[in-house]
Design an enzyme around this catalytic site. Structure first.
Site, mmCIF file in Angstrom:
data_model
loop_
_atom_site.group_PDB
_atom_site.id
_atom_site.type_symbol
_atom_site.label_atom_id
_atom_site.label_comp_id
_atom_site.label_asym_id
_atom_site.label_seq_id
_atom_site.Cartn_x
_atom_site.Cartn_y
_atom_site.Cartn_z
ATOM 1 N N GLU A 1 -9.387 -36.736 13.744
ATOM 2 C CA GLU A 1 -9.543 -38.020 14.451
ATOM 3 C C GLU A 1 -9.531 -39.216 13.500
ATOM 4 O O GLU A 1 -9.606 -40.368 13.948
ATOM 5 C CB GLU A 1 -10.857 -38.020 15.246
ATOM 6 C CG GLU A 1 -10.846 -37.138 16.493
ATOM 7 C CD GLU A 1 -11.249 -35.684 16.231
ATOM 8 O OE1 GLU A 1 -11.201 -35.257 15.051
ATOM 9 O OE2 GLU A 1 -11.597 -34.980 17.187
ATOM 10 N N LYS B 1 -33.172 -29.588 18.438
ATOM 11 C CA LYS B 1 -34.061 -30.743 18.512
ATOM 12 C C LYS B 1 -35.421 -30.307 19.036
ATOM 13 O O LYS B 1 -35.593 -30.078 20.224
ATOM 14 C CB LYS B 1 -33.444 -31.824 19.397
ATOM 15 C CG LYS B 1 -32.214 -32.456 18.753
ATOM 16 C CD LYS B 1 -31.161 -32.833 19.765
ATOM 17 C CE LYS B 1 -29.835 -33.101 19.055
ATOM 18 N NZ LYS B 1 -28.701 -33.115 19.978
ATOM 19 N N TRP C 1 -35.379 -32.593 13.918
ATOM 20 C CA TRP C 1 -34.164 -31.789 13.925
ATOM 21 C C TRP C 1 -34.324 -30.577 13.011
ATOM 22 O O TRP C 1 -34.803 -30.689 11.886
ATOM 23 C CB TRP C 1 -32.966 -32.610 13.465
ATOM 24 C CG TRP C 1 -32.529 -33.627 14.484
ATOM 25 C CD1 TRP C 1 -33.201 -34.017 15.600
ATOM 26 C CD2 TRP C 1 -31.317 -34.381 14.458
ATOM 27 N NE1 TRP C 1 -32.491 -34.959 16.279
ATOM 28 C CE2 TRP C 1 -31.330 -35.213 15.602
ATOM 29 C CE3 TRP C 1 -30.214 -34.435 13.592
ATOM 30 C CZ2 TRP C 1 -30.275 -36.080 15.909
ATOM 31 C CZ3 TRP C 1 -29.182 -35.299 13.887
ATOM 32 C CH2 TRP C 1 -29.209 -36.113 15.035
#
Lengths: 542, 542
Positions: B326, B439, B444
């Protein structure tokens, strides 16, 4: 993917990715000032708020009359970033010319170093567009007395503002800055740069084979910020995160050498005359450069003796470059190809007398009198034409009409006014100014060679060689000479002096003696006026 | 100044300014082929005429299934330059997936190396859009028998055409090329590049602090031309006039080393696994690199041991980089700042474990669960978001909706799906994939660390750690394990194995044993499927 190319993004990148990189400025006040890119960004945002408070709108022109320093840099980003146009004025011009330029550009604000106050006071009564005059200094250094009403103090303006400001997401084709060409004929012409043209120029100019700039560099732009944006170096430094070192007004050899050493400059950029001063200082004292690896030489041809001095005696690589106000300015850079590794030092220096290869984005060609492209053989010489995304397509207000010429494919080229050769490897070398070339019988005669010979005669003070219309040959050379006081040099003596020094058909057809040769504001011979004066001159045998 | 940024201008620049620079290709036919940039340009013009004869119109997709070589490069320029879209297919994908991609992209022409004939024969009956199949070889090497009707020969197509062709002056936002992401979930998504995004990426990627490419380089792109345009190196080589060396299908250590030495390669680029093969070959035989100065490592994190081997034993500088399909692909490059000169070798190697600084054009940030930006302190870890003029804004056909997220200033960012830290100097390091992060109670937990510990247990063949919904902590880790045949490892044994190796609250809440863990087409664990399977799993204590 539609994100516009904006000058504000250079500042934001510098702040986020190189926030603690240094900007060092020798200031007009005399001190050595230091700030980080993060501080630059904060102060530019304050300044953008200050400009808004002064009702500077998008497209408004804000002029500067200043040496290289951090405040000038803050103006670069605040003015352009907010959507206004930064107009850098050349303080070396005469007040008359500056007043004309300020009016023509419709400058609304004029920011200047305190030392230029007398010049600004001379201009101010003659310009109606300027609403605010700002001295780029702090309260303590403001002039005690002045003829200008309501003189503003730069640091006061900043102190009154918040450092929160969101740079507008402009159309990338918005005008960002303005620079006037110092043409020798007629009025100066304004060249507008856009955010897009500036960003593309910055990418190209930072490439390894161009100015080769990285975050490990400390860059000293000796070339003034009023000379085509200091060749783009302020923008480049933000793009790559390089340290910036600004010399202020102290451009003598001693000041420059001290600054180069104390700030461990790795890359400098300037015109040959400045480097002559630096080399003279260094060599007279047997000094060395401990950090400087490269120096960019442009603005005029770099003499081979200078290249040799820098490279052989000081291990400083010379980067010979060519550009124009109309090209932002960079067009070509003389960097080597792989095959040149096989050359010895003198062969490499000979190559470096050329202005070099086109940086990607610029395409170039040389054309003959008929506009047809000439071969890249290193011998054929013709007018240099360029095209690319940072080449001007028109002057401000459409002055001088459409400067471009179209080729058979409809591509539009800018005629540079320079005459050049290009060798098979694409290395370009400037040989003359096009308008001064004499076109005789379909062949070109370079005026510079003839003048150099004439000026070597002991009785000659100055000489200019111009074209005069001729019924058979279209044009033939006429030599205009200023004799030394009391000298008895005759026409025939002068012409005889060319024998054996030049091709016979290059020898001027006639000589006229004058008391003075007309010069333009920047000290160049006004050949256009000479041609006008002598267009009816009857050449012998014509 | 309104000249568009076009891929054809790269080819024209290479032909005019570096016409005799070489392109060396190890071909599928087995020979080592040489041509100049001038020949490349001539053949690309022939090919553009051939495409027109095949009724390939502006916007049409032309697919390739080929190794790195001069014909693939000719297609790069002829297809994009003429206004069509070059679609590079990955021959390592399964025929089913390729058939789906070809149909989805509506490819009209498929050009392929002769060795891929069986693969193309498997695809052809299932695709309706392809009008022409072209074998990228000469008449002598055409397959004797094939199930494909009217198979065309690449060299015949070129031989039938004239080499005069004028590249169209396209809008710079015209699509130029297409690459599919190899997502592990759902169908692959197409990423379209434009002429503009490609040119800006090329400028940025060639900068000194990025891949640092000049006319003195000989570049070996080991990274395939079907992997995001070989990281842009074919375009870069034309921009700067560097020699190009293409390895064809011979990517083993012995072939690569021989090619690097015979062609005096200075810069190579590839994924760590390829370099492992090269280093193993070189070190087993006490060989050296006589010309190679730098190697770009991307596609996966570069192990510090590899950096050390290249730099300390072979004097080859490792350039660690990060990118994505991308992003064309370049996002960050690990090059040093001036201050790093003071570091010793091991400190510099530690820094090089990071993927580095954003190249100019890319802005990046890391955000927490709430989307708020996290500090650049080298510790806070959050999802990496990027923006810039070569960052995708939508996928082909609008697949997967709008991928961007807006910030409070209305700036739109692309969430990369990577989790990273950024240090105060702006050096980014990837720590996980976002969708795999667990999470727990607002904190995290990185799955990669947990899996690495589990897989270090002698009874474990494979392990995957995934998030499972939890009423109190939102999510808690569940470990999915494949035991070695005959092993008696229990849940409690497995959990006990984590003691002292990891923070207690990072220890999985539960373990399930399975016969196999589902893998995607490119060999990666399909964690999305695992999460689907275990979303209703009742954790102890929940």
């Amino acid at each position: 993917m539609q994100q516009p190319l904006l000058i504000s993004s250079l500042l934001e990148h510098a702040e986020r990715h190189h926030g603690d990189q240094q900007i060092v400025s020798r200031r007009v006040e005399g001190d050595l000032h230091r700030q980080s890119f993060a501080q630059l960004a904060q102060r530019a945002r304050r300044l953008a708020n200050a400009l808004a408070a002064c009702r500077v709108a998008g497209g408004s022109r804000v002029a500067t009359l200043a040496w290289n320093g951090h405040r000038h840099l803050e103006l670069y980003f605040a003015v352009s970033g907010s959507g206004a146009v930064l107009h850098t004025l050349n303080p070396r011009l005469h007040a008359d010319q500056l007043a004309w330029i300020v009016e023509h550009a419709e400058d609304e604000v004029l920011c200047f170093d305190a030392g230029f106050l007398p010049l600004v006071e001379a201009i101010a009564p003659r310009v109606r567009t300027v609403r605010h005059y700002v001295v780029m200094t702090d309260r303590a250094h403001m002039p005690a007395a002045t003829s200008i009403d309501g003189l503003l103090c730069y640091e006061d303006l900043l102190a009154a503002q918040d450092d929160r400001y969101v740079w507008p997401q402009l159309d990338e084709n918005t005008a960002s800055s303005l620079c006037y060409t110092s043409g020798t004929t007629g009025h100066p012409k304004g060249v507008l740069y856009s955010h897009r043209s500036t960003l593309l120029h910055t990418y190209a100019a930072a490439l390894p084979d161009a100015l080769n700039c990285s975050a490990r560099d400390a860059i000293l732009p000796v070339v003034p910020m009023f000379h085509v944006n200091a060749w783009g170096l302020p923008y480049i430094a933000c793009m790559v995160g390089a340290k910036l070192v600004f010399p202020g007004p102290a451009l003598d050899g001693a000041s420059l050498h001290a600054l180069i050493e104390s700030e461990q400059v790795t890359l400098s950029a300037g015109v040959p005359t400045v480097w002559q001063g630096l080399l003279a200082h260094v060599e007279g004292r047997d000094l060395r450069f401990s950090s400087m690896r490269r120096t960019v030489v442009g603005g005029a041809a770099c003499p081979p003796s200078m290249t040799r001095a820098f490279q052989q005696r000081h291990d400083v690589q010379v980067v010979h470059a060519w550009g124009m106000t109309e090209l932002s300015p960079l067009g070509t850079v003389c960097s080597f190809k792989g095959r040149h590794d096989a050359l010895d030092a003198s062969q490499r220096e000979a190559l470096q007398a050329r202005q070099g290869r086109a940086v990607f984005g610029i395409d170039m060609k040389i054309v003959g009198d008929d506009g047809a492209e000439l071969p890249w053989d290193g011998r054929a010489s013709g007018e240099l034409l360029v095209r690319g995304p940072w080449v001007v397509s028109r002057y401000l207000n459409g002055d001088a009409g459409d400067p471009l010429v179209a080729d058979e494919q409809g591509r539009r080229w800018f005629p540079t006014g320079d005459v050049a050769t290009i060798d098979p490897d694409g290395y370009m070398q400037i040989t003359d100014r096009a308008k001064d070339v004499i076109k005789s019988g379909g062949e070109w005669i370079g005026s510079i060679d003839i003048e150099n010979i004439a000026m070597a005669h002991p009785d000659v003070v100055q000489a200019a060689c111009i074209a005069v219309p001729h019924p058979k040959w279209d044009e033939r050379p006429l030599l205009v000479v200023v004799r030394k006081p009391g000298a008895r040099l005759t026409r025939d003596d002068m012409l005889a002096f060319f024998a054996g020094k030049i091709a016979k058909w290059w020898t001027p057809d006639d000589v006229v003696f004058v008391d003075a040769i007309p010069l333009g504001a920047t000290g160049k011979v006004l050949k256009s006026r000479l041609r006008e004066t002598y267009r009816g001159h009857r050449l012998p045998g014509a």
